[in-house]
Design an enzyme around this catalytic site. Structure first.
Site, short mmCIF file in Angstrom:
data_model
loop_
_atom_site.label_atom_id
_atom_site.label_comp_id
_atom_site.label_asym_id
_atom_site.label_seq_id
_atom_site.Cartn_x
_atom_site.Cartn_y
_atom_site.Cartn_z
CE1 TYR A 1 67.48 93.54 40.72
CE2 TYR A 1 69.57 94.13 39.70
CZ TYR A 1 68.20 94.07 39.65
OH TYR A 1 67.53 94.54 38.55
CG PHE B 1 56.95 74.13 22.59
CD1 PHE B 1 56.23 72.95 22.76
CD2 PHE B 1 56.73 75.16 23.49
CE1 PHE B 1 55.33 72.80 23.81
CE2 PHE B 1 55.83 75.02 24.54
CZ PHE B 1 55.14 73.84 24.70
CG ASP B 2 52.42 74.95 21.75
OD1 ASP B 2 53.15 74.06 21.29
OD2 ASP B 2 51.42 74.74 22.45
CG ASP C 1 63.16 74.24 22.22
OD1 ASP C 1 63.51 73.86 23.36
OD2 ASP C 1 62.01 74.62 21.96
CB ALA D 1 62.93 71.47 26.52
CE LYS E 1 59.09 71.27 29.00
NZ LYS E 1 58.74 72.70 29.07
CG HIS F 1 45.75 73.68 23.39
ND1 HIS F 1 46.07 74.66 22.47
CD2 HIS F 1 46.90 73.41 24.04
CE1 HIS F 1 47.34 74.96 22.57
NE2 HIS F 1 47.88 74.23 23.51
N1 F0G Z 1 60.33 74.27 24.15
C1 F0G Z 1 59.84 73.01 24.25
C2 F0G Z 1 60.34 71.95 23.33
C3 F0G Z 1 58.86 72.72 25.22
O1 F0G Z 1 58.37 71.49 25.29
C4 F0G Z 1 58.41 73.76 26.07
C5 F0G Z 1 57.37 73.50 27.08
C6 F0G Z 1 58.96 75.04 25.92
C7 F0G Z 1 59.92 75.26 24.96
C8 F0G Z 1 58.51 76.19 26.78
O2 F0G Z 1 59.08 76.10 28.03
O3 F0G Z 1 57.16 75.82 29.60
O4 F0G Z 1 59.44 76.44 30.43
O5 F0G Z 1 58.10 78.08 29.19
N2 F0G Z 1 56.65 72.46 27.09
C9 F0G Z 1 55.66 72.05 28.08
C10 F0G Z 1 54.96 70.82 27.61
C11 F0G Z 1 54.78 73.15 28.56
O6 F0G Z 1 53.97 70.43 28.28
O7 F0G Z 1 55.39 70.19 26.65
P1 F0G Z 1 58.39 76.64 29.38
#
Ligand code: F0G
Length: 461
Positions: free
Chosen positions: A72, A124-125, A216, A218, A259, A453
Site C-alpha cells: 500500500y 482535451f474534453d 498535457d 499524453a 498513450k 458523442h
Molecule cells: N489529455 C489528452 C490530450 C488526451 O488525448 C486524453 C485522452 C486525456 C487527456 C485523458 O486521458 O483517457 O487517460 O483519462 N484521450 C483519449 C482519446 C481518450 O481517444 O483521444 P485518459
C-alpha cells in the site's frame, strides 16, 4: 510509394480479429443507433476509435510486471516509476493517478478558480469538463492554420497563438487567467505538434504575468520526435534531451500514460513546485489512492516505468510517426482529403471536403465513420459536429465547430501496414461513391451536451 520503416519488432503473441459481413455490420450499426461507441469490440475488424490504452506491451514490460510490488505505502514499483518519470520529464515530484483525466481533475482543482480563463491550444474534453465544473472558462487559441483543416503545410499546427493569448491577458487582466495548458501533441486538431520555440515563448509570456504553465503530455515522445525532425537546432538532440527541455518551460505536467506510456492504464501528475505536489498528494489520497500508487497497481507502474523509456526510442518513433504518414499518403493517393501534414497518432479526414453535399448539421464526419464501419469493419471516431458542437447558453441555438473531422487513431505497435492498406482502400472506395451518401439526424443526445458523442443516437436521412 516506398515504405522504408517497417515495424521494429516481430510478433510473438497474436490476438485474433474477426471478419464480418456487410449485412451483419449494417444490422449492428442500426442496433447501435449509428453510434460506433455502442458496437461490441468483437464485431470490429480494425479498431481505430482511439490510441488510448490500446498499445501492445513489449516483452520487457510484461516481465517487469512480475516484479510489481503491491504494498500500500512505499512500494518499490513506485520508486522505479518515479525514477523513469524524472528521467524523461526532468521534474522532481511524481504523483501517479489511475488515468489522465484524474490528473486533469487534480490539476484543475489546484489551478482553476471560478470566473477565470484557462488558455490552451486545444483543451482535451476531460480538462475542459473539469474546468467548467469549477467555474473557469477554457479557451482554445491554436494558431489559425491549426483550426483550418484545409490550411497548407505548417510544421507545428499545434502552436498557441501568442497574440490572442496576450490580448486575453490584457483585456481580462492577468489575475483572471488561471493557467495556460499546452497539449502536446494537439489531439483535437490532428495530433499536430507544438514547437519548442512556441512552448518557450508561451512560457515567457505567461511567466511575465505570473500565470502558471501546464503541459498535457499524453503524447510527449511523439511531439519531441517532431521537434527533432522539423525544428532547426534540434536535429542532433536526443528525444529525452528534447522532452526535458519541453518540461523545463512548465511548472506542472499531466499525462494520460495510456498513450506514450505504452500501457493499458495509468496517469501521471508531475511538477517542480513542492507546494503544488503536496496539494496533489492530498487530492490523490481522497480521490485516487495513497501517494505512492494513486489508483495504479504496482505491476502497472512497473510496466509504465519501462514503457516510458521505450516510447523515447528513436527507432520506435521513426516507425510510429512513419506509420501515420504511410496511411496519410495512401489516402492522399486515393484523393481522400485529410489534415496535412499527418500528425503523430493518426490520420484525420476532413468531413466537409469528403462529403461537401452534407451540411454540418447533418453530421458529415459521423456519416463517414458509419460508412467506414459498414464497408470494412473499421472503427474510427467523429471529432466534429457531434463531439464538438455546442449550444448558445441563452437561445439554445446550435453552434457548429470549425473542425469537422473523422479521426483514424492508430494504436501503438498493434496493427501492421497491411491493416492500414485495408483502411485506405475502403475509404478510397467510399470516396469514389461519395455522392450516394446522405446525412444523418441526431435523435438522442443525453443530458450532458459535452459528452453527447458517447451516447448519441442517429437516424440515416
Ligand atoms: N489529455 C489528452 C490530450 C488526451 O488525448 C486524453 C485522452 C486525456 C487527456 C485523458 O486521458 O483517457 O487517460 O483519462 N484521450 C483519449 C482519446 C481518450 O481517444 O483521444 P485518459
Amino acid at each position: 510509394m516506398k515504405y522504408m520503416t517497417a515495424e521494429p519488432f516481430r510478433i510473438k503473441m497474436v490476438e485474433p480479429i474477426k471478419k464480418t459481413t456487410k449485412e451483419q455490420r449494417q444490422q449492428w450499426l442500426k442496433e447501435a443507433q449509428y453510434n460506433v461507441f455502442k458496437i461490441r469490440a468483437e464485431n470490429v475488424y480494425i479498431d481505430c476509435i482511439t490510441d488510448s490504452g490500446t498499445s501492445a506491451m513489449s516483452q520487457n514490460q510484461w516481465s517487469a510486471m512480475f516484479q510489481g510490488d503491491e504494498s500500500y505505502a512505499g512500494c518499490s514499483s513506485f520508486y522505479r516509476l518515479q525514477e523513469s518519470v524524472q528521467d524523461v520529464f526532468g521534474m522532481p515530484f511524481v504523483q501517479p493517478t489511475h488515468q489522465g483525466r484524474a490528473a486533469d481533475y487534480i490539476m484543475a482543482k489546484i489551478y482553476c478558480r471560478p470566473g477565470t480563463y484557462a488558455i490552451g491550444n486545444m483543451h482535451f474534453d476531460t480538462f475542459r469538463g473539469n474546468a467548467e465544473i469549477l467555474g473557469a472558462t477554457p479557451v482554445d487559441y491554436a494558431i489559425d492554420e491549426g483550426q483550418d483543416p484545409t490550411s497548407d503545410y505548417h510544421p507545428f499546427k499545434g502552436n498557441i497563438d501568442l497574440e490572442k493569448m496576450e490580448q486575453l491577458i490584457k483585456t481580462k487582466g492577468p489575475e483572471n487567467i488561471c493557467v495556460v495548458i499546452i497539449t502536446v501533441t494537439c489531439n483535437n486538431n490532428g495530433g499536430q505538434p507544438v514547437s519548442m520555440q512556441n512552448i518557450r515563448e508561451v512560457s515567457e509570456l505567461a511567466g511575465k504575468h505570473g500565470i502558471p504553465v501546464v503541459i498535457d503530455a499524453a503524447r510527449l515522445a511523439e511531439n519531441a520526435y517532431f521537434i527533432q525532425q522539423r525544428e532547426p537546432g534540434y536535429e542532433n538532440k536526443s528525444i529525452k534531451e528534447i522532452t526535458r527541455e519541453m518540461f523545463s518551460y512548465c511548472e506542472t505536467a499531466t499525462m494520460s500514460s495510456k498513450k506514450d506510456g505504452l500501457v493499458n492504464i495509468g496517469g501521471l501528475f508531475v511538477t517542480r513546485n513542492e507546494d503544488v505536489y503536496l496539494q496533489a498528494n492530498q487530492l490523490a489520497i481522497v480521490h485516487e489512492g495513497f501517494i505512492t500508487y494513486g489508483g495504479m497497481s504496482g505491476r502497472d507502474m512497473d510496466a509504465l516505468a519501462v514503457g516510458l523509456q521505450e516510447a523515447c526510442d528513436p527507432q520506435y518513433l521513426e516507425y510510429r510517426i512513419g506509420q501515420a504518414k504511410y496511411l496519410g499518403d495512401l489516402l492522399k493517393a486515393r484523393g481522400v482529403p485529410i489534415i496535412e501534414p499527418t500528425g503523430g497518432h493518426g490520420v484525420y479526414v476532413d468531413g466537409r471536403r469528403f462529403f461537401p453535399h452534407i451540411p454540418q448539421h447533418e453530421f458529415p464526419s459521423q456519416r463517414l465513420v458509419c460508412a467506414l464501419y459498414e464497408e470494412a469493419g473499421v472503427r474510427a471516431v467523429e471529432l466534429g459536429a457531434c463531439a464538438f458542437g455546442s449550444k448558445d447558453k441563452e437561445t439554445g441555438e446550435p453552434i457548429w465547430p470549425k473542425l469537422e473531422t473523422m479521426r483514424i487513431a492508430l494504436s501503438r505497435r498493434v496493427y501492421t501496414n497491411s491493416h492500414l492498406e485495408v483502411i485506405a482502400n475502403a475509404l478510397g472506395d467510399i470516396y469514389e461513391n461519395r455522392d450516394q451518401y446522405r446525412g444523418m439526424k441526431l435523435v438522442y443526445e443525453g443530458p450532458i451536451l459535452a459528452l453527447r458523442h458517447f451516447t448519441a443516437g442517429f437516424e440515416l436521412l
